[in-house]
Design a protein around this motif. Structure first.
Motif, PDB file in Angstrom:
ATOM      1  N   LEU A  48     -30.468 -10.672 -12.844  1.00  0.00           N
ATOM      2  CA  LEU A  48     -30.463 -11.280 -14.392  1.00  0.00           C
ATOM      3  C   LEU A  48     -30.570 -10.093 -15.152  1.00  0.00           C
ATOM      4  O   LEU A  48     -29.818  -9.784 -16.085  1.00  0.00           O
ATOM      5  N   ILE A  49     -31.805  -9.277 -15.081  1.00  0.00           N
ATOM      6  CA  ILE A  49     -32.100  -7.952 -15.814  1.00  0.00           C
ATOM      7  C   ILE A  49     -31.119  -7.104 -15.666  1.00  0.00           C
ATOM      8  O   ILE A  49     -30.516  -6.588 -16.835  1.00  0.00           O
ATOM      9  N   LEU A  50     -30.487  -6.710 -14.675  1.00  0.00           N
ATOM     10  CA  LEU A  50     -29.444  -5.843 -14.328  1.00  0.00           C
ATOM     11  C   LEU A  50     -28.343  -6.292 -15.182  1.00  0.00           C
ATOM     12  O   LEU A  50     -27.595  -5.591 -15.999  1.00  0.00           O
ATOM     13  N   ARG A  51     -27.874  -7.617 -14.947  1.00  0.00           N
ATOM     14  CA  ARG A  51     -26.667  -7.937 -15.644  1.00  0.00           C
ATOM     15  C   ARG A  51     -26.748  -7.863 -17.147  1.00  0.00           C
ATOM     16  O   ARG A  51     -25.866  -7.552 -17.944  1.00  0.00           O
ATOM     17  N   LEU A  52     -27.957  -8.465 -17.690  1.00  0.00           N
ATOM     18  CA  LEU A  52     -28.152  -8.285 -19.021  1.00  0.00           C
ATOM     19  C   LEU A  52     -27.954  -6.914 -19.585  1.00  0.00           C
ATOM     20  O   LEU A  52     -27.443  -6.649 -20.915  1.00  0.00           O
ATOM     21  N   ALA A  53     -28.667  -5.921 -19.115  1.00  0.00           N
ATOM     22  CA  ALA A  53     -28.602  -4.587 -19.266  1.00  0.00           C
ATOM     23  C   ALA A  53     -27.362  -3.878 -19.558  1.00  0.00           C
ATOM     24  O   ALA A  53     -26.832  -3.644 -20.537  1.00  0.00           O
ATOM     25  N   VAL A  54     -26.473  -3.934 -18.474  1.00  0.00           N
ATOM     26  CA  VAL A  54     -25.247  -3.471 -18.153  1.00  0.00           C
ATOM     27  C   VAL A  54     -24.380  -4.207 -18.994  1.00  0.00           C
ATOM     28  O   VAL A  54     -23.355  -3.643 -19.893  1.00  0.00           O
ATOM     29  N   GLY A  55     -24.519  -5.496 -19.156  1.00  0.00           N
ATOM     30  CA  GLY A  55     -23.224  -6.487 -19.990  1.00  0.00           C
ATOM     31  C   GLY A  55     -23.772  -6.427 -21.279  1.00  0.00           C
ATOM     32  O   GLY A  55     -22.442  -6.227 -22.108  1.00  0.00           O
ATOM     33  N   LEU A  56     -24.650  -6.333 -21.659  1.00  0.00           N
ATOM     34  CA  LEU A  56     -24.908  -6.424 -23.344  1.00  0.00           C
ATOM     35  C   LEU A  56     -24.636  -5.002 -23.830  1.00  0.00           C
ATOM     36  O   LEU A  56     -23.945  -4.788 -24.793  1.00  0.00           O
ATOM     37  N   VAL A  57     -24.932  -3.993 -23.184  1.00  0.00           N
ATOM     38  CA  VAL A  57     -24.558  -2.478 -23.435  1.00  0.00           C
ATOM     39  C   VAL A  57     -23.080  -2.393 -23.739  1.00  0.00           C
ATOM     40  O   VAL A  57     -22.516  -2.094 -24.797  1.00  0.00           O
ATOM     41  N   MET A  58     -22.236  -3.006 -22.744  1.00  0.00           N
ATOM     42  CA  MET A  58     -20.947  -2.789 -22.728  1.00  0.00           C
ATOM     43  C   MET A  58     -20.279  -3.587 -23.769  1.00  0.00           C
ATOM     44  O   MET A  58     -19.400  -3.221 -24.394  1.00  0.00           O
ATOM     45  N   ALA A  59     -20.829  -4.882 -23.859  1.00  0.00           N
ATOM     46  CA  ALA A  59     -20.336  -5.757 -25.255  1.00  0.00           C
ATOM     47  C   ALA A  59     -20.590  -5.105 -26.544  1.00  0.00           C
ATOM     48  O   ALA A  59     -19.768  -5.102 -27.391  1.00  0.00           O
ATOM     49  N   TYR A  60     -21.718  -4.264 -26.634  1.00  0.00           N
ATOM     50  CA  TYR A  60     -22.021  -3.526 -27.664  1.00  0.00           C
ATOM     51  C   TYR A  60     -21.124  -2.468 -27.812  1.00  0.00           C
ATOM     52  O   TYR A  60     -20.672  -2.291 -28.934  1.00  0.00           O
ATOM     53  N   HIS A  61     -20.753  -1.707 -26.940  1.00  0.00           N
ATOM     54  CA  HIS A  61     -19.617  -0.648 -27.223  1.00  0.00           C
ATOM     55  C   HIS A  61     -18.280  -1.426 -27.251  1.00  0.00           C
ATOM     56  O   HIS A  61     -17.647  -0.765 -28.246  1.00  0.00           O
ATOM     57  N   GLY A  62     -17.970  -2.285 -26.900  1.00  0.00           N
ATOM     58  CA  GLY A  62     -16.645  -2.897 -27.018  1.00  0.00           C
ATOM     59  C   GLY A  62     -16.384  -3.468 -28.614  1.00  0.00           C
ATOM     60  O   GLY A  62     -15.570  -3.212 -29.101  1.00  0.00           O
ATOM     61  N   THR A  63     -17.556  -4.119 -28.973  1.00  0.00           N
ATOM     62  CA  THR A  63     -17.589  -4.743 -30.520  1.00  0.00           C
ATOM     63  C   THR A  63     -17.400  -3.460 -31.331  1.00  0.00           C
ATOM     64  O   THR A  63     -17.063  -3.484 -32.405  1.00  0.00           O
ATOM     65  N   GLU A  64     -18.052  -2.291 -30.966  1.00  0.00           N
ATOM     66  CA  GLU A  64     -18.005  -1.114 -31.830  1.00  0.00           C
ATOM     67  C   GLU A  64     -16.431  -0.793 -32.114  1.00  0.00           C
ATOM     68  O   GLU A  64     -16.220  -0.499 -33.203  1.00  0.00           O
ATOM     69  N   LYS A  65     -15.893  -0.598 -30.854  1.00  0.00           N
ATOM     70  CA  LYS A  65     -14.439  -0.478 -31.051  1.00  0.00           C
ATOM     71  C   LYS A  65     -13.568  -1.142 -31.863  1.00  0.00           C
ATOM     72  O   LYS A  65     -12.848  -1.104 -32.495  1.00  0.00           O
ATOM     73  N   LEU A  66     -13.865  -2.612 -31.466  1.00  0.00           N
ATOM     74  CA  LEU A  66     -12.798  -3.478 -31.801  1.00  0.00           C
ATOM     75  C   LEU A  66     -13.255  -4.006 -33.326  1.00  0.00           C
ATOM     76  O   LEU A  66     -12.274  -3.988 -34.017  1.00  0.00           O
ATOM     77  N   PHE A  67     -14.530  -3.851 -33.736  1.00  0.00           N
ATOM     78  CA  PHE A  67     -14.735  -4.644 -35.049  1.00  0.00           C
ATOM     79  C   PHE A  67     -15.390  -3.542 -35.845  1.00  0.00           C
ATOM     80  O   PHE A  67     -15.826  -3.943 -37.172  1.00  0.00           O
TER      81      PHE A  67
END
Length: 169
Positions: free
Chosen positions: A6-25
């Protein structure tokens, strides 16, 4: 083990969602899709606006799915392809992040690949739904397909240039 996954998924997943929303929005002080498209254009991706949008969507959706442990195989495919492409882009700069190398992306790629083999764990939407596409065969197929997709996207660039300054999209 489930808490660690869970910790691994949250760390990687939220970092990537952060990067994606930087690009998109343009969230988090970023330049948004227009700025990302300009960077993608300088790196030889064609058409740059479409490629920036696809990257932003893959990072956002893949990151959120991974964090939730929902459709984990799809998240692994999207993120492994993204990371492979980024590693190849930064390969000429070497490993060191100080020189705009690929060490950060390599660690995120490794973590994502691990989740292809282990699955998301019991504390995940996939577990609630009874989805279990992991293990050696599924993991190898998912990682292989994701890496192949990243290599194909990278190979489609019109010119080979080293990645821009550290912190570029």
């Amino acid at each position: 083990m489930d808490i660690g996954l869970l910790i691994l998924r949250l760390a990687v997943g939220l970092v990537m969602a952060y990067h994606g929303t930087e690009k998109l929005f343009g969230w988090w002080g970023a330049d948004g899709l227009k700025g990302a498209a300009a960077f993608f254009g300088r790196m030889g991706y064609r058409p740059p606006l479409l490629m920036a949008a696809v990257a932003g969507l893959a990072e956002t959706a893949g990151g959120l799915l991974l964090a939730a442990g929902a459709l984990t195989p799809l998240a692994v495919l999207m993120l492994a392809g993204t990371f492979a492409n980024i590693v190849i882009l930064h390969l000429p700069n070497g490993l060191s992040r100080r020189r705009n190398g690929f060490e950060y992306e390599l660690v995120l790629l490794a973590a994502t690949c691990c989740l292809a083999f282990t699955g998301p764990g019991a504390l995940a939407v996939d577990a609630l739904l009874g989805l279990s596409l992991n293990g050696a065969t599924w993991g190898a197929a998912l990682v292989g397909a994701g890496l192949l997709a990243g290599v194909v996207v990278s190979a489609s660039r019109t010119r080979k240039v080293s990645a821009g300054p550290a912190g570029a999209p």
